[in-house]
Enzyme design. Structure first.
Site, mmCIF file in Angstrom:
data_model
loop_
_atom_site.group_PDB
_atom_site.id
_atom_site.type_symbol
_atom_site.label_atom_id
_atom_site.label_comp_id
_atom_site.label_asym_id
_atom_site.label_seq_id
_atom_site.Cartn_x
_atom_site.Cartn_y
_atom_site.Cartn_z
ATOM 1 N N CYS A 118 -2.272 0.214 4.832
ATOM 2 C CA CYS A 118 -3.491 1.031 4.657
ATOM 3 C C CYS A 118 -3.348 2.452 5.061
ATOM 4 C CB CYS A 118 -4.846 0.323 5.012
ATOM 5 S SG CYS A 118 -6.257 1.261 4.641
ATOM 6 N N CYS B 120 -8.142 -0.844 -1.532
ATOM 7 C CA CYS B 120 -7.874 0.381 -0.740
ATOM 8 C C CYS B 120 -9.379 0.360 0.276
ATOM 9 C CB CYS B 120 -7.770 1.581 -1.235
ATOM 10 S SG CYS B 120 -6.851 2.727 -0.038
#
Ligand code: UQ1
Length: 442
Positions: A369, A187
Site C-alpha cells: 500500500c 486500497c
C-alpha cells in the site's frame, strides 16, 4: 466422467465456427473463462491465453474502458492527469483472448456455466473469478444525490475523481472531511492519502490556517499493521490532521453540507451520532461483493468467492479459482496483492490442467500500500495480511516518508502496470527484494 464431459466440450469448442457470439442461441464454450478485465483478470488471461492457445480463453468484461485505479489518488490530488489513467479495454485484452463485452449475471458451478446479462450462457472447463468489488454509494443515505457537487467527491470512482481536485481548489475555509467505511474496501490507504495531499494543497494556497482537516474512520486504527499505523499517526499529527476512530459515515446532507457519523466500538459514546458541517467531503463508499457472486454457490457467507488462501483454488469446486478484490483471501485488496496472487493462481491452474504432479505454489498474503503523503513523499507499506508482518523490498525503513518511494510509485509502477502487470509478466517485487533487501527475503 467430469474429464470426459470436459473433453467432449473442448472438442466441440474446437470445431470451426464454434465461437458463437453471446447473441446466438446455445452456450459458447471455452477452456478457461475469466470473469473480469481488471488488473487481476488481465494478469491471468494474458498469460493463459498464450499458454492455452488462441480463443481458448474468454474474458467477460462489460466496460469498454480499463482504468489503472492505483493512479486515482494522484489525479484527485492534482499530481497526474486523468488521461493517464485509462485505455480502451480492446487495447489491454490479450490478442489471443476472446472478449465477451457483457456483465456476468450468474454462475452455475455444477453445470460449469456463466450466464451473461442478456441471458446467454458461456460454458467453461475452468473458471477464474476476478470480478472486483462493487462501490456502494447507495449504502449511505443522501450520498448519491450529493456526490459530484457542492464539495462532495470520491477518488474511488472515475466519475468523481476529477471532482476531488476541482473542489479542493475551491476551498477557502471551513472543514475538509475524509472518510473510511466499516466494510472491506480496496486500497485501504486511499481514504487517508487524499487528506495529506489536500493538506499540502491548502498550504500552497496559504489557506491551511483557515481549513480544519479531519479524518473519520469506522475502524479502530489508522492502519491495520502497527509499524505503518505508528508512521501514519505521526504524519497526521505533524500535518495537524485530526484523526477520529470508530466514526462511520451514515448520512450526507448535500444541500446543508453536513455529514453524520455513527460512533462504533465500545467507548462511552458508542451508538451516538455526530453531525459535522463541511466545505469539502472526500467519501470512501462502502463496498460489497457483486450480487451475482453473492447469490451463487461459489460465495462464502460474506459473499466473497470462497477460495483456499494459499492455492487460490475454490474450496468446493476444484475447477474454479478466484483472485483479487472478489476473493475471500484475508489480506488487503490492492493491485500489488493481485500481482503476487496471479503468479500463484496461474501456476496452480496450469498444474491442474496439465495433470502435473509438481509442487503447487502458495500465496503468502503479500500486499503493498503506497501511502502518498505529499508531492515527493510516500510511506511504502509492504506486508503479509496473513502474518501481519512487514515484508519490505528495500534496505531502508519504508515506514519513513521517502522521495524514492514516491518516484517508484508515481513514475515507475504505472509503467510496470501497463507494460508488465496487464501482460501477465509482473508478479511483484520478490526478485528485486532478493537483491535490495536480502535480509527480508524468504
Ligand atoms: C506492485 O507490485 C504493484 O503492482 C503493479 C503496484 O500497483 C500499482 C504497487 O502499487 C506496488 C507498491 C507494488 C509493489 C512493488 C514494489 C516495487 C514495492
Amino acid at each position: 466422467m467430469l474429464a470426459a464431459k470436459f473433453a467432449a466440450r473442448a472438442a466441440a469448442a474446437r470445431r470451426p465456427g464454434a465461437r458463437l457470439s453471446s447473441t446466438v442461441a446455445g452456450p459458447s464454450s471455452y477452456r478457461l473463462v475469466v470473469i473480469g478485465g481488471g488488473a487481476a483478470g488481465l494478469a491471468v488471461s494474458s498469460t493463459l491465453s498464450e499458454k492455452l492457445g488462441a480463443n481458448e480463453v474468454a474474458v467477460i468484461e462489460p466496460s469498454a474502458v480499463h482504468y489503472q485505479q492505483p493512479l486515482f489518488t494522484f489525479v484527485g490530488g492534482g499530481l497526474k492527469s486523468f488521461a493517464d489513467t485509462h485505455r480502451p479495454t480492446a487495447d489491454v485484452i490479450a490478442p489471443g483472448a476472446k472478449w465477451i463485452r457483457q456483465a456476468a449475471a450468474a454462475i452455475d458451478p455444477a453445470q460449469n456455466t456463466v450466464t451473461l446479462a442478456d441471458g446467454a450462457r458461456v460454458s467453461y472447463e475452468y473458471l477464474v473469478v476476478a470480478a472486483g468489488i462493487e462501490l456502494d454509494f447507495a449504502g449511505i443515505k443522501g450520498l448519491e444525490a450529493a456526490i459530484g457537487r457542492d464539495g462532495v467527491a470520491s477518488n474511488y470512482s472515475p466519475k468523481y475523481v476529477q471532482k476531488t481536485f476541482e473542489f479542493l481548489q475551491n476551498v477557502r475555509s471551513g472543514n475538509a472531511l475524509f472518510t473510511m467505511p466499516a466494510t472491506p474496501i480496496k486500497c485501504a490507504g486511499a481514504p487517508q492519502k487524499i487528506a495529506y495531499l489536500a493538506d499540502e494543497l491548502f498550504r500552497e494556497k496559504d489557506a491551511r490556517h483557515r481549513v480544519n482537516l479531519s479524518y473519520y474512520t469506522a475502524l479502530g486504527k489508522i492502519f491495520a499493521i502497527d509499524k505503518y499505523a505508528d508512521a501514519m499517526n505521526s504524519v497526521a499529527q505533524s500535518r495537524g490532521i485530526d484523526v477520529n476512530l470508530f466514526h462511520d459515515l451514515v448520512e450526507v446532507d448535500g444541500p446543508a453540507k453536513k455529514a453524520t457519523f455513527q460512533i462504533l466500538g465500545s467507548g462511552p459514546r458508542a451508538g451516538e451520532s455526530v453531525t459535522v458541517p463541511y466545505e469539502f467531503l472526500h467519501v470512501t463508499p462502502p463496498m460489497k461483493p457483486y450480487d451475482f457472486i453473492k447469490r451463487s454457490p461459489i460465495a462464502n457467507a460474506a459473499g466473497f468467492v470462497d477460495v483456499n488462501q494459499y492455492t487460490l483454488q475454490h474450496s468446493r469446486f476444484p475447477n474454479v479459482y478466484a483472485i483479487g478484490d472478489c476473493s475471500s483471501l484475508p489480506t488487503s485488496k490492492t493491485a500489488a496483492a493481485a500481482a503476487a496472487q496471479a503468479k500463484v493462481l496461474k501456476h496452480n491452474l496450469l498444474r491442474q490442467i496439465r495433470g502435473s504432479d509438481g509442487p503447487a505454489a502458495s500465496y503468502d498474503g503479500y500486499t503493498s500500500c503506497p501511502l502518498v503523503t505529499g508531492k515527493h513523499k510516500l510511506v511504502l507499506a509492504e506486508f503479509s495480511g496473513y502474518t501481519g508482518k512487514p515484508h519490505e523490498t528495500f534496505f531502508f525503513n519504508q515506514a519513513n516518508e521517502h522521495a524514492f518511494s514516491y518516484w517508484l510509485t508515481a513514475d515507475v509502477l504505472p509503467e510496470v502496470y501497463w507494460n508488465s502487470m496487464l501482460k501477465g509478466t509482473w508478479s511483484g517485487p520478490a526478485a528485486i527484494r532478493r537483491v535490495a533487501n536480502p535480509a527480508s527475503s524468504d
